[in-house]
Write a protein that holds these residues in place. Sequence first.
Motif, PDB file in Angstrom:
ATOM      1  N   ASN A 305       0.707  -1.168   0.143  1.00 23.52           N
ATOM      2  CA  ASN A 305      -0.020   0.146   0.104  1.00 23.52           C
ATOM      3  C   ASN A 305       0.961   1.219   0.029  1.00 23.52           C
ATOM      4  O   ASN A 305       0.421   2.347   0.416  1.00 23.52           O
ATOM      5  CB  ASN A 305      -0.900  -0.054   1.271  1.00 23.52           C
ATOM      6  CG  ASN A 305      -1.992  -1.022   1.173  1.00 23.52           C
ATOM      7  OD1 ASN A 305      -2.515  -1.201   0.035  1.00 23.52           O
ATOM      8  ND2 ASN A 305      -2.145  -1.740   2.103  1.00 23.52           N
ATOM      9  N   SER A 306       2.226   1.305  -0.702  1.00 27.27           N
ATOM     10  CA  SER A 306       2.808   2.398  -0.555  1.00 27.27           C
ATOM     11  C   SER A 306       2.516   3.036  -2.168  1.00 27.27           C
ATOM     12  O   SER A 306       2.996   4.521  -2.047  1.00 27.27           O
ATOM     13  CB  SER A 306       4.343   1.989  -0.638  1.00 27.27           C
ATOM     14  OG  SER A 306       4.813   1.213  -1.588  1.00 27.27           O
ATOM     15  N   TYR A 307       1.993   2.489  -2.975  1.00 26.22           N
ATOM     16  CA  TYR A 307       1.702   3.154  -4.232  1.00 26.22           C
ATOM     17  C   TYR A 307       0.262   2.973  -4.712  1.00 26.22           C
ATOM     18  O   TYR A 307      -0.044   1.989  -4.519  1.00 26.22           O
ATOM     19  CB  TYR A 307       2.799   2.904  -5.241  1.00 26.22           C
ATOM     20  CG  TYR A 307       3.018   4.036  -6.274  1.00 26.22           C
ATOM     21  CD1 TYR A 307       3.898   5.031  -6.031  1.00 26.22           C
ATOM     22  CD2 TYR A 307       2.288   4.300  -7.150  1.00 26.22           C
ATOM     23  CE1 TYR A 307       4.137   6.158  -7.008  1.00 26.22           C
ATOM     24  CE2 TYR A 307       2.387   5.299  -8.277  1.00 26.22           C
ATOM     25  CZ  TYR A 307       3.425   6.188  -8.138  1.00 26.22           C
ATOM     26  OH  TYR A 307       3.558   7.294  -9.107  1.00 26.22           O
ATOM     27  N   GLY A 308      -0.348   3.696  -5.332  1.00 25.40           N
ATOM     28  CA  GLY A 308      -1.594   3.739  -5.961  1.00 25.40           C
ATOM     29  C   GLY A 308      -1.867   4.088  -7.272  1.00 25.40           C
ATOM     30  O   GLY A 308      -1.222   5.064  -7.726  1.00 25.40           O
ATOM     31  N   LEU A 309      -3.005   3.477  -7.856  1.00 27.96           N
ATOM     32  CA  LEU A 309      -3.454   3.846  -9.154  1.00 27.96           C
ATOM     33  C   LEU A 309      -4.842   4.204  -9.061  1.00 27.96           C
ATOM     34  O   LEU A 309      -5.581   3.346  -8.440  1.00 27.96           O
ATOM     35  CB  LEU A 309      -3.202   2.940 -10.296  1.00 27.96           C
ATOM     36  CG  LEU A 309      -1.864   2.551 -10.875  1.00 27.96           C
ATOM     37  CD1 LEU A 309      -1.775   1.445 -11.626  1.00 27.96           C
ATOM     38  CD2 LEU A 309      -1.416   3.813 -11.290  1.00 27.96           C
ATOM     39  N   ILE A 310      -5.377   5.320  -9.535  1.00 22.30           N
ATOM     40  CA  ILE A 310      -6.757   5.497  -9.015  1.00 22.30           C
ATOM     41  C   ILE A 310      -7.424   5.773 -10.532  1.00 22.30           C
ATOM     42  O   ILE A 310      -6.767   6.554 -11.536  1.00 22.30           O
ATOM     43  CB  ILE A 310      -6.970   6.865  -8.571  1.00 22.30           C
ATOM     44  CG1 ILE A 310      -6.584   6.735  -7.177  1.00 22.30           C
ATOM     45  CG2 ILE A 310      -8.499   7.317  -8.373  1.00 22.30           C
ATOM     46  CD1 ILE A 310      -6.427   8.222  -6.196  1.00 22.30           C
ATOM     47  N   LEU A 311      -8.518   5.259 -10.739  1.00 23.03           N
ATOM     48  CA  LEU A 311      -9.475   5.375 -12.042  1.00 23.03           C
ATOM     49  C   LEU A 311     -10.532   6.172 -11.778  1.00 23.03           C
ATOM     50  O   LEU A 311     -11.127   5.796 -10.865  1.00 23.03           O
ATOM     51  CB  LEU A 311      -9.697   3.770 -12.525  1.00 23.03           C
ATOM     52  CG  LEU A 311     -10.656   3.847 -13.753  1.00 23.03           C
ATOM     53  CD1 LEU A 311      -9.960   4.390 -15.154  1.00 23.03           C
ATOM     54  CD2 LEU A 311     -11.091   2.374 -14.075  1.00 23.03           C
ATOM     55  N   CYS A 312     -10.711   7.144 -12.661  1.00 21.90           N
ATOM     56  CA  CYS A 312     -11.854   8.268 -12.418  1.00 21.90           C
ATOM     57  C   CYS A 312     -12.323   8.463 -13.723  1.00 21.90           C
ATOM     58  O   CYS A 312     -11.866   8.222 -14.825  1.00 21.90           O
ATOM     59  CB  CYS A 312     -11.312   9.208 -11.632  1.00 21.90           C
ATOM     60  SG  CYS A 312     -10.079  10.346 -12.245  1.00 21.90           S
ATOM     61  N   GLN A 313     -13.613   9.168 -13.610  1.00 23.48           N
ATOM     62  CA  GLN A 313     -14.260   9.641 -14.742  1.00 23.48           C
ATOM     63  C   GLN A 313     -14.938  10.810 -14.578  1.00 23.48           C
ATOM     64  O   GLN A 313     -15.300  11.004 -13.216  1.00 23.48           O
ATOM     65  CB  GLN A 313     -15.286   8.606 -15.049  1.00 23.48           C
ATOM     66  CG  GLN A 313     -15.878   8.489 -16.561  1.00 23.48           C
ATOM     67  CD  GLN A 313     -16.884   7.453 -16.834  1.00 23.48           C
ATOM     68  OE1 GLN A 313     -17.321   6.738 -15.921  1.00 23.48           O
ATOM     69  NE2 GLN A 313     -17.010   7.045 -18.187  1.00 23.48           N
ATOM     70  N   PRO A 314     -15.025  11.800 -15.421  1.00 20.39           N
ATOM     71  CA  PRO A 314     -15.854  13.056 -15.249  1.00 20.39           C
ATOM     72  C   PRO A 314     -16.942  12.574 -14.694  1.00 20.39           C
ATOM     73  O   PRO A 314     -17.801  12.041 -15.653  1.00 20.39           O
ATOM     74  CB  PRO A 314     -15.638  13.598 -16.352  1.00 20.39           C
ATOM     75  CG  PRO A 314     -14.547  13.240 -17.292  1.00 20.39           C
ATOM     76  CD  PRO A 314     -14.523  11.584 -16.877  1.00 20.39           C
ATOM     77  N   LYS A 315     -17.820  13.599 -14.023  1.00 18.71           N
ATOM     78  CA  LYS A 315     -19.347  13.708 -13.546  1.00 18.71           C
ATOM     79  C   LYS A 315     -20.014  14.516 -14.559  1.00 18.71           C
ATOM     80  O   LYS A 315     -19.237  15.558 -15.016  1.00 18.71           O
ATOM     81  CB  LYS A 315     -19.354  14.159 -12.082  1.00 18.71           C
ATOM     82  CG  LYS A 315     -18.553  13.033 -11.118  1.00 18.71           C
ATOM     83  CD  LYS A 315     -18.949  13.381  -9.743  1.00 18.71           C
ATOM     84  CE  LYS A 315     -18.647  14.724  -9.374  1.00 18.71           C
ATOM     85  NZ  LYS A 315     -18.998  15.289  -7.672  1.00 18.71           N
ATOM     86  N   ARG A 316     -21.106  14.249 -14.645  1.00 21.41           N
ATOM     87  CA  ARG A 316     -22.094  15.354 -15.283  1.00 21.41           C
ATOM     88  C   ARG A 316     -22.234  16.534 -14.284  1.00 21.41           C
ATOM     89  O   ARG A 316     -22.118  16.663 -13.214  1.00 21.41           O
ATOM     90  CB  ARG A 316     -23.563  14.721 -15.561  1.00 21.41           C
ATOM     91  CG  ARG A 316     -23.394  13.555 -16.738  1.00 21.41           C
ATOM     92  CD  ARG A 316     -24.803  13.065 -16.778  1.00 21.41           C
ATOM     93  NE  ARG A 316     -24.597  11.886 -17.704  1.00 21.41           N
ATOM     94  CZ  ARG A 316     -25.015  11.884 -19.000  1.00 21.41           C
ATOM     95  NH1 ARG A 316     -24.825  13.036 -19.713  1.00 21.41           N
ATOM     96  NH2 ARG A 316     -24.844  10.790 -19.865  1.00 21.41           N
ATOM     97  N   TYR A 317     -22.375  17.818 -15.205  1.00 21.37           N
ATOM     98  CA  TYR A 317     -22.544  18.920 -14.423  1.00 21.37           C
ATOM     99  C   TYR A 317     -23.859  18.819 -13.671  1.00 21.37           C
ATOM    100  O   TYR A 317     -24.705  18.233 -14.438  1.00 21.37           O
ATOM    101  CB  TYR A 317     -22.515  20.100 -15.364  1.00 21.37           C
ATOM    102  CG  TYR A 317     -21.188  20.541 -15.823  1.00 21.37           C
ATOM    103  CD1 TYR A 317     -20.044  20.897 -14.789  1.00 21.37           C
ATOM    104  CD2 TYR A 317     -20.800  20.601 -17.216  1.00 21.37           C
ATOM    105  CE1 TYR A 317     -18.735  21.056 -15.400  1.00 21.37           C
ATOM    106  CE2 TYR A 317     -19.223  20.809 -17.565  1.00 21.37           C
ATOM    107  CZ  TYR A 317     -18.575  21.065 -16.537  1.00 21.37           C
ATOM    108  OH  TYR A 317     -17.223  21.469 -17.052  1.00 21.37           O
TER     109      TYR A 317
END
Length: 317
Positions: A305-317
């Motif tokens: 748990n010393s390094y991470g990858l985050i997958l994210c996506q834009p939200k609608r306004y």
Amino acid sequence: MGPRGFLQNEKQVSEFLTALKGRKGIPLKFVYLEDGAKNWDAMIENRHYGLGRLENDLLRSALPRIFGVVGNRRYNIIDIGPGNGKKARTILTYVRTKTKLAYYIGLDISQEMLNMALRNLRLYRCHGVAMSSVIIDFEQGNFSQVTRKLRQENYPRNLFFLLGNTIGNPFDKDRVLTNIRESMTISDYLVIGLELADLSNTTRILQHYQQPVVISFILFCLRSVGIKPSDGKIEVRFNKLKSQIEMRFRFTRSVHLEYEGEVFKYSKGDRVLLLISYKSDRVKMEGLLERTGFRMRGFYTNPDNSYGLILCQPKRY
């Protein structure tokens, strides 16, 4: 007077001098210009540094799960700050086994970094992948003109990568993520790589930044304006309140210099901030993403748990 030395244009000169004189700090992005790119490559390839290999190993293991969410579609791969291209090679190697086709583009403030990444990718023989690069300062604003052109001329979806703990380096992380968000559509995805905070063991984090090869890399801008390493010493600390590494140059003697028409006078004991490197955790990153218009779709870490990858996506306004 026109720009001189390692800075590329009048805007960079003005931003650099305003930060150095007005806020006693240098934005880290300038350390990648010209010979700074070679210094970075020497640092990242040094066997004692290790963060680059750590992230690449995690990326290799997480890509099947990432594409399990985003789908095995054809994407324009947008690499924000591509480094030397090794992580892009990992991405493209996996993508070609699933979708067969992809378009790759590297974005960076430094032409030297872009040249190095594309040169290495061609040496890695990433055949069948069209490649290009664009000089972009993603701290300054969105780059939707680039991403829209990619959608029009190549594939309709963009998959962004912001690796190398790059999100931890700017003074204003919210602005950087907002600029990226404004360059995306809701069908696009972003993968962020970052070193995670372990406040019970900050010594391990500090060790990365106390190595001579890191210090040599960080001193590039000061050397470029005429300040010698012997004029002071590097101080490295972990600011627990802000959850970030801070590197400063403390002058051990008085120094007067002139650069681009500006006069700088430093007394013994004066300090210049050369680097901040923010270390986060899942909760803090969820808050940062929420503020800047993203939703988290995946969170992947290495075994300790010393390094991470985050997958994210834009939200609608």
